[in-house]
Design a protein around this motif. Sequence first.
Motif, short mmCIF file in Angstrom:
data_model
loop_
_atom_site.label_atom_id
_atom_site.label_comp_id
_atom_site.label_asym_id
_atom_site.label_seq_id
_atom_site.Cartn_x
_atom_site.Cartn_y
_atom_site.Cartn_z
N THR A 129 0.86 -1.19 0.00
CA THR A 129 0.00 0.00 0.00
C THR A 129 0.89 1.23 0.00
O THR A 129 2.12 1.12 -0.12
CB THR A 129 -0.94 0.01 1.22
N THR A 130 0.30 2.44 0.12
CA THR A 130 1.05 3.71 0.21
C THR A 130 0.36 4.59 1.24
O THR A 130 -0.81 4.38 1.58
CB THR A 130 1.09 4.44 -1.15
N LEU A 131 1.10 5.59 1.72
CA LEU A 131 0.53 6.53 2.68
C LEU A 131 -0.62 7.31 2.05
O LEU A 131 -1.61 7.60 2.72
CB LEU A 131 1.64 7.48 3.18
N ALA A 134 -3.67 5.21 2.21
CA ALA A 134 -4.15 5.05 3.58
C ALA A 134 -4.86 6.30 4.08
O ALA A 134 -5.88 6.23 4.77
CB ALA A 134 -2.98 4.70 4.50
N LEU A 135 -4.32 7.50 3.74
CA LEU A 135 -4.98 8.76 4.12
C LEU A 135 -6.34 8.90 3.46
O LEU A 135 -7.30 9.40 4.08
CB LEU A 135 -4.08 9.94 3.77
N ARG A 136 -6.44 8.47 2.20
CA ARG A 136 -7.73 8.57 1.50
C ARG A 136 -8.77 7.70 2.21
O ARG A 136 -9.92 8.13 2.38
CB ARG A 136 -7.55 8.13 0.04
N ARG A 259 -1.94 6.37 -12.90
CA ARG A 259 -3.06 5.59 -12.34
C ARG A 259 -2.53 4.46 -11.47
O ARG A 259 -3.13 4.13 -10.44
CB ARG A 259 -3.93 5.01 -13.45
N THR A 260 -1.43 3.88 -11.87
CA THR A 260 -0.82 2.83 -11.04
C THR A 260 -0.43 3.37 -9.67
O THR A 260 -0.64 2.73 -8.63
CB THR A 260 0.41 2.25 -11.77
N ILE A 261 0.17 4.57 -9.66
CA ILE A 261 0.60 5.18 -8.39
C ILE A 261 -0.60 5.54 -7.53
O ILE A 261 -0.65 5.26 -6.34
CB ILE A 261 1.47 6.42 -8.67
N SER A 262 -1.61 6.17 -8.16
CA SER A 262 -2.74 6.65 -7.36
C SER A 262 -3.62 5.51 -6.87
O SER A 262 -4.18 5.57 -5.78
CB SER A 262 -3.59 7.63 -8.20
N GLN A 263 -3.75 4.44 -7.68
CA GLN A 263 -4.62 3.34 -7.31
C GLN A 263 -3.87 2.18 -6.68
O GLN A 263 -4.48 1.22 -6.21
CB GLN A 263 -5.38 2.84 -8.56
N ASN A 264 -2.50 2.27 -6.70
CA ASN A 264 -1.65 1.22 -6.15
C ASN A 264 -2.01 -0.14 -6.75
O ASN A 264 -2.17 -1.14 -6.05
CB ASN A 264 -1.79 1.17 -4.62
#
Length: 819
Positions: A129-131, A134-136, A259-264
Motif C-alpha cells: 500500500t502507500t501513505l 491510507a490517508l484517503r 493511475r498505477t501510483i494513485s490506485q496502487n
Amino acid sequence: MAVSGESVPLIVAAGASALSLASLLWAMRVSEGARGAAKKYKERSSKLEGDLAEFEGILGAHPGVVLVWEDDSLDVDSDEIPSPTVHGSPNAFAGFLNFTDDALSANPAIRLVEGLADLEARDAMKRDTTLRQALRELRAEGAPFSITIIGQANRFIEVDGRTAGARAIVWLTDTTIRHEVGSPIYGRLVEARQTIARDPMAFLDMLDKSPFPAWRINGLGKLQWANEAYIKAVDEPSLDRLLDRQTALSTDMVAQAKRTISQNLDIDETHDSVAVAGESRSMRVLTFPLSGGAGGMAFDVTAEEEAKADLKRHVDSHDETLNHVADGVAIFSRDRRLMFYNRAFAQMWDLDLNFLIDEPTHGEVLDRLRERRKLPAQDEYAKWRANEISYYLDISGVQEDKWSLPDGRTLSVTRQRHPMGGLLLLFKDITGELDLQTRFNALISTQSATLNNLHEACIVFGSDGRVKLSNAAFERLWNLDTDLLKDGPDYSTIVDACVPLFHDRETWDAINVHITDPSPKSRQPTTGEMRRSDGSVLTYLTHPLPDGNTLIAFADVTATRRVEGALRERAEAFEAADKLKTEFVQNVSYQLRSPLTTILGYAEFLQSQKHGELTDRQQNHVDSILKASDHLSKLIENILDLAMIEAGRMDLDLSDMRLADVIRESVDLVVTKASDTEITVRSEIDGDLGTVRADERRIRQILFNLMSNALRFTETGGEIVVSASRVGDMAMFSVRDNGKGMDPEARATSFDSFKSGDNRGAGLGLALVKHFVDLHGGNVGIRPAEGGGTEVTCWLPVQAVELRPSAERSLTGAPAAQA
C-alpha cells in the motif's frame, strides 16, 4: 506498535485544556462585574497555560512527528494532500525531510507528506500500500491504519493514523533499528539484497540490456531511470539527457503510470501508434507500484496485434462468406450461446433479430421455435430437446438427420464440433431436392419400363466402363444370363459373354473407345454392322449421353437385309427393263422419223399443186395426210425429249427472255389453230413480268402442251385463260379451262408418262411439262377450276440454274456467263 500509548491522552488533554481556557474566557466576559470571578479566571488561566506548556514540552520530546489536519481539509476525491499542522521533535522532522525532494514544495510540511506519500509500504496484513492511499481511506471511512514505509538507505518508518472528532492525526516514527531484527519487511529486504549481492552487475546488466524498454518514475510521475532499450526507443543520446528532458514513450503511458501510483494497482494495457525509434508500433505496457513510485515495461506486440487484426479480418470475411451461403448456419459457443448466425438462418426460421442479437442459448432457440410451431412434431419434446443439447458433450465426426417441418419443408440438419469449441449447425432446405429425386426416380422407372418394351437391345455404360442400365431385349439378343448384369459388370465381362456370337475383337475395342475416352473426337455418335456366327445381321449405334454415359443400341436387321436384297435385285431388273425400253423408244422413234419425213415431203409436194390442180376431195386427203404426219412428228419429238430427260441428257439453253411476250405469242398461235373450234383463248398478265432467264423453246413447249391439253377437254364455246404474274423471285403462269374437268384419279396420275386423261392422246404432254419445269428448278400443280374445268399452274424461278452448263446468250446479243 512503536508509538507509546501515553501520547494519545496527552493530545486529548491538551485539547481539553484549550477548550477549558476558551470556556473560562467566555465566563469572564459574561460576569464582567465580578472581581472574584476575575481573580479566579486569572488563576485558572495561569494553570492552563502551564499545562499547555507542559504538554507542548511532552510533544516536543516525542522522537517522531505528529501531523494534524483540521476538519475536512483532507479531500477524498483529490490526490493532492493539503498542508498539516506539525508537532513533535524538530530533529525528527528534519530527519524525515531527507526522504523528500526540495523541488516538491517550499512548504516543509507539504514536502514531508508528498515525499512519503508514494513510497513502498506494507500494512499489518503484509499487503502492499502507500501513505496516500491510507490517508484517503482514513478520511473516507474513518478507518485507522498502521503501515510501515521503506525509505531511503533501508530506513523504516512506522505510520499510525486515527481520527479525533473532525481532525485526522498521523504519527510518524523512525523504527529502523527495531525492524532490523525479526521484521518480515526487513527479511524481504535482506533476501533481495542477498539475491542482488550474489552478482549485482549481472542483475543490473540484465535489466539494462533487456530488449524491451523498462523505466521507473517517482510518486510525482518524474522519470528516475530507464534502460538502453527505452533510451533508443525515444531517440535520446544518453540517460542523463533523457532524465533532463523527461522524454516519455507516449502520453498514454504516462497516464497509465500515474493511475498505477494513485490506485496502487498493477495495470496491463496495449497502446497503438507508439513512436519507437521513429516507427509506429503497438506496445503492451505493464506498470506496477514500486517504492513510492512506479515501474514500467513495454513489449512490442505489433506482430501480435497485426495477427489479431488479420484474424479479425479473416473472421469477418468468413462471416460475410457464410452470409452469402443459401443454407442456414448457426454457431453456438462452449456455454451453448448463439455466437454467430447468417442471414439465411434468420430468414429460414423467421426469428426476431432482437432475440438473436441477445445471444440466446441453444435450448432457448429450440423453445422459441417450438412456440412458433416450426419444429418437427415430437411426442416427448423434453427428451428430444435434451438429446439435441447432448451433442455438446458427445459428438464424433458429423451427425446428420432430416427434419420434416409442419409447413411442409424438409431440412437436412448437420451438426459438428466447432474448432473454437461449441457446436456448428447447418440447416439445408432439401424440399426441392427430394422432389427432384422423387421425379428422377420416377423418370428412371419410366425409362427402364420404356427400355424393356423396346424391340431394340439397349445397354448404357458409364465412363468407368461399367454397366449402368440395360433392357430385356439386350439379354435375349445376346443370350445373356440375367444375373450377369445385376451388379454392373465392366465392359470386358460383357464382351467375353458376347464373343461366341460375334468374334471380331477389333470392333468391340472400337466401341470401348467411345465409352471410356472423354475426348471430343471419341464422344461422337457412330454406327456399324455385325454379321454374327448364327447368320443374323445386327446394326449397332453408340451415342454419348449428356451425363457422360454412353448408350449402345443393337437392332436385328436380318429380315430387313433379306428384303433389301430382294428389292435390290428387283430394282436392278426394273432398271435393265427401263434401259431396254428407253433404247427401244429411241430406236423406234428414229426408225419412224425417216419414213415420216418421206410421207410429209410428198404430201407437201402434192399440196403445192405444181403438177396440176387437185380436186376438193384430193385436197382433203392431202390435208389429212399432212395433219396426221404433223401429229405423228410432234409425238415422235415428245417421245425423244422424254427419253433424253429420263436418260439425264437433256440440256437447257438458258437465255434472258420476256415472259409476257412469249405467253402472248403462244396464245396467238393456239388461237389461230383453235379458230374452227369456236373456243376462246385469251391471256391475263398481271403487271410487268420483266425478264426471266429460262429456255425459251421449252417454255413455249410447256405453254403449247398445256393449252393443247386444255383444248381437248374444252367443248365448243368454252374459254381458256392463260394467267401470269410475278411474286418476288418467282414467275407464275397457269392455264385454266372451263371444260368438263378431270376426276381425282386422273389428276393424281396426270403428270405420269403415257397416262392420258381421256385416252385420246399419248399421255406425254403433261409429263413433259413437269419434266421441263423441274429442269428449271420450279414446280407444277393441278387443281379443279372454280365453276368447272381444270387449272394447271407452273412456278419458275426468275433466275433458273440449268443442270448442265452451256453457252448462253443475252438480250443484247453478247455471250452470257456459264450458269
